[in-house]
Enzyme design. Structure first.
Site, PDB file in Angstrom:
ATOM      1  N   LEU A  53      29.639 170.142  61.488  1.00  0.00           N
ATOM      2  CA  LEU A  53      28.982 169.807  62.748  1.00  0.00           C
ATOM      3  C   LEU A  53      29.558 170.585  63.924  1.00  0.00           C
ATOM      4  O   LEU A  53      29.105 170.397  65.061  1.00  0.00           O
ATOM      5  CB  LEU A  53      29.109 168.299  63.015  1.00  0.00           C
ATOM      6  CG  LEU A  53      28.717 167.381  61.843  1.00  0.00           C
ATOM      7  CD1 LEU A  53      28.852 165.924  62.248  1.00  0.00           C
ATOM      8  CD2 LEU A  53      27.303 167.667  61.360  1.00  0.00           C
ATOM      9  N   TYR A 103      21.906 181.980  70.965  1.00  0.00           N
ATOM     10  CA  TYR A 103      22.230 180.736  70.279  1.00  0.00           C
ATOM     11  C   TYR A 103      21.488 180.646  68.951  1.00  0.00           C
ATOM     12  O   TYR A 103      22.078 180.366  67.897  1.00  0.00           O
ATOM     13  CB  TYR A 103      21.886 179.550  71.165  1.00  0.00           C
ATOM     14  CG  TYR A 103      22.090 178.202  70.504  1.00  0.00           C
ATOM     15  CD1 TYR A 103      23.359 177.779  70.116  1.00  0.00           C
ATOM     16  CD2 TYR A 103      21.013 177.346  70.264  1.00  0.00           C
ATOM     17  CE1 TYR A 103      23.553 176.550  69.508  1.00  0.00           C
ATOM     18  CE2 TYR A 103      21.194 176.112  69.666  1.00  0.00           C
ATOM     19  CZ  TYR A 103      22.455 175.714  69.281  1.00  0.00           C
ATOM     20  OH  TYR A 103      22.647 174.507  68.676  1.00  0.00           O
ATOM     21  N   ASN A 132      16.010 167.913  69.658  1.00  0.00           N
ATOM     22  CA  ASN A 132      16.836 167.291  70.693  1.00  0.00           C
ATOM     23  C   ASN A 132      17.393 165.958  70.195  1.00  0.00           C
ATOM     24  O   ASN A 132      16.636 165.007  69.986  1.00  0.00           O
ATOM     25  CB  ASN A 132      16.009 167.058  71.954  1.00  0.00           C
ATOM     26  CG  ASN A 132      15.469 168.350  72.521  1.00  0.00           C
ATOM     27  OD1 ASN A 132      16.164 169.079  73.207  1.00  0.00           O
ATOM     28  ND2 ASN A 132      14.206 168.642  72.211  1.00  0.00           N
ATOM     29  N   PRO A 283      25.464 113.777  85.383  1.00  0.00           N
ATOM     30  CA  PRO A 283      25.244 112.494  84.703  1.00  0.00           C
ATOM     31  C   PRO A 283      24.214 111.645  85.444  1.00  0.00           C
ATOM     32  O   PRO A 283      24.260 111.495  86.666  1.00  0.00           O
ATOM     33  CB  PRO A 283      26.625 111.842  84.724  1.00  0.00           C
ATOM     34  CG  PRO A 283      27.577 112.996  84.775  1.00  0.00           C
ATOM     35  CD  PRO A 283      26.898 114.018  85.648  1.00  0.00           C
ATOM     36  N   GLY A 284      23.254 111.130  84.686  1.00  0.00           N
ATOM     37  CA  GLY A 284      22.228 110.267  85.259  1.00  0.00           C
ATOM     38  C   GLY A 284      21.077 111.004  85.927  1.00  0.00           C
ATOM     39  O   GLY A 284      20.081 110.368  86.309  1.00  0.00           O
TER      40      GLY A 284
END
Length: 374
Positions: A53, A103, A132, A283-284
């Site tokens: 690679l 390249y 790509n 609560p409640g």
């Protein structure tokens, strides 16, 4: 299995090595720019598979294409040819190998070196002419437009687009790595044309479409929307976008709606499958007390104890469901049933909520109504 990875500090190699390290049956040997070519002979000895690679994409001097792509591959080919062990070679070439530029010519010459070394029976080469490639750890402003777009958009920097309609062939790095590992494990690729192999999953798109998708991801963080990102190109682009975030942006604030009952927070809104929220109650405290004609919801108590009360607005039938944070029980609300939820415990109640549609203030489909008989 012993494998050699050249260019081990590069984009594709980093992803490959991360996957290989998850396996206990693979010993990884690496070659980077810090290694001398003379070390190849000792590194190749005893390997079963070589991932070649290493390469030069953006040199300061075009001559580096020759040294980094052609000559390195030629040196590796000589070493492999001298080694009599059966070995598979996987080479990351480029679609530009067909072009008459410095390249492309250097990659084409490298391919020919590997084609020659594959003539002996003990060597098999697989040359990937990759388009790509994008994904996590790809460098912006280097050789990937996707990486550059992600980097700039996540940081709200300007981007440059010369032609929105310009076609773009993309391949996701995880798909590349998957193909590589299959070959390493001895599975011949189905999509092989002579010495060349193609990644099975590629995406045909345009520069403009990619930018639009990435900008949509960015705006979604502010609107709480989430696009369809579970498969295909959008899944891959979303993973790349998120991995491009600066670590300081891993978190972002959402609006908290507070009153004497507790807090209510919307987490995210989907395009076609509703939204997710959570709320608390002391609560409640009772929350809700309404019905819907079409909207449905699912509740999951995360902490505390809750009583869900339901009343059929036509028949006056009443039913109750008791659950708590230890049961992980989903409670559905049905259209035409008024419903509320009461904290019947001694601590704060925390409840996750999914609604099948995103809340619309103009058409909320939410009507106040008692849930118990008078």
């Amino acid at each position: 299995m012993r494998v050699l990875v050249t260019g081990a500090d590069g984009f594709i190699a980093k992803n490959l090595v991360a996957h290989l390290r998850e396996r206990r049956d693979v010993e990884i040997v690496t070659f980077t720019r810090q290694n001398a070519i003379s070390e190849l002979a000792s590194l190749v000895e005893g390997v079963d598979c070589i991932f070649h690679l290493a390469g030069i994409n953006r040199p300061n001097d075009p001559l580096e294409f020759v040294t980094g792509n052609t000559e390195l591959t030629q040196a590796l080919s000589v070493v492999i040819g001298a080694n009599k062990k059966n070995v598979r070679i996987i080479f990351s070439s480029s679609t530009q190998a067909t072009r008459n530029n410095a390249y492309g010519e250097s990659k084409r010459a490298a391919e020919k070196s590997l084609e020659q070394v594959s003539l002996p029976a003990h060597v098999t080469s697989y040359i990937f002419r990759l388009p790509n490639v994008f994904g996590k750890w790809c460098r912006p402003n280097y050789n990937s437009a996707v990486a550059t777009f992600c980097h700039n958009i996540t940081r709200e920097l300007p981007i440059t687009i010369n032609d929105r309609a310009s076609p773009l062939t993309l391949v996701y790095v995880d798909d590349v790595v998957s193909e590589f590992i299959k070959i390493m494990d001895g599975t011949p690729p189905n999509n092989r044309d002579n010495a060349f192999v193609e990644v099975a999953q590629t995406y045909q798109t345009t520069v403009g479409d990619v930018v639009d998708i990435l900008e949509c991801f960015h705006s979604d963080r502010k609107s709480l929307k989430v696009s369809q990102v579970g498969s295909g190109l959008r899944r891959a682009l979303y993973a790349t976008y998120i991995s491009s975030l600066d670590s300081s942006d891993f978190s972002y604030a959402v609006t908290r709606h507070s009153d004497d009952r507790g807090v209510f927070v919307e987490m995210l809104k989907t395009e076609t499958s509703g939204q997710f929220s959570f709320f608390t109650a002391g609560p409640g405290i009772t929350r809700g007390g309404h019905y819907h004609h079409s909207k449905t919801e699912k509740f999951l108590v995360i902490k505390g104890k809750a009583r869900f009360c339901f009343r059929n607005i036509l028949t006056e039938e009443i039913t109750e469901v008791f659950t708590d944070g230890d049961r992980s029980k989903i409670v559905d609300t049905a259209p035409g049933w008024a419903h509320d939820i009461t904290n019947v415990g001694d601590c704060e109640l925390i409840v996750m909520l999914w609604a099948n549609e995103v809340f619309d203030r103009e058409f909320p489909d939410t009507y106040t109504s008692r849930c118990r008989a008078v």
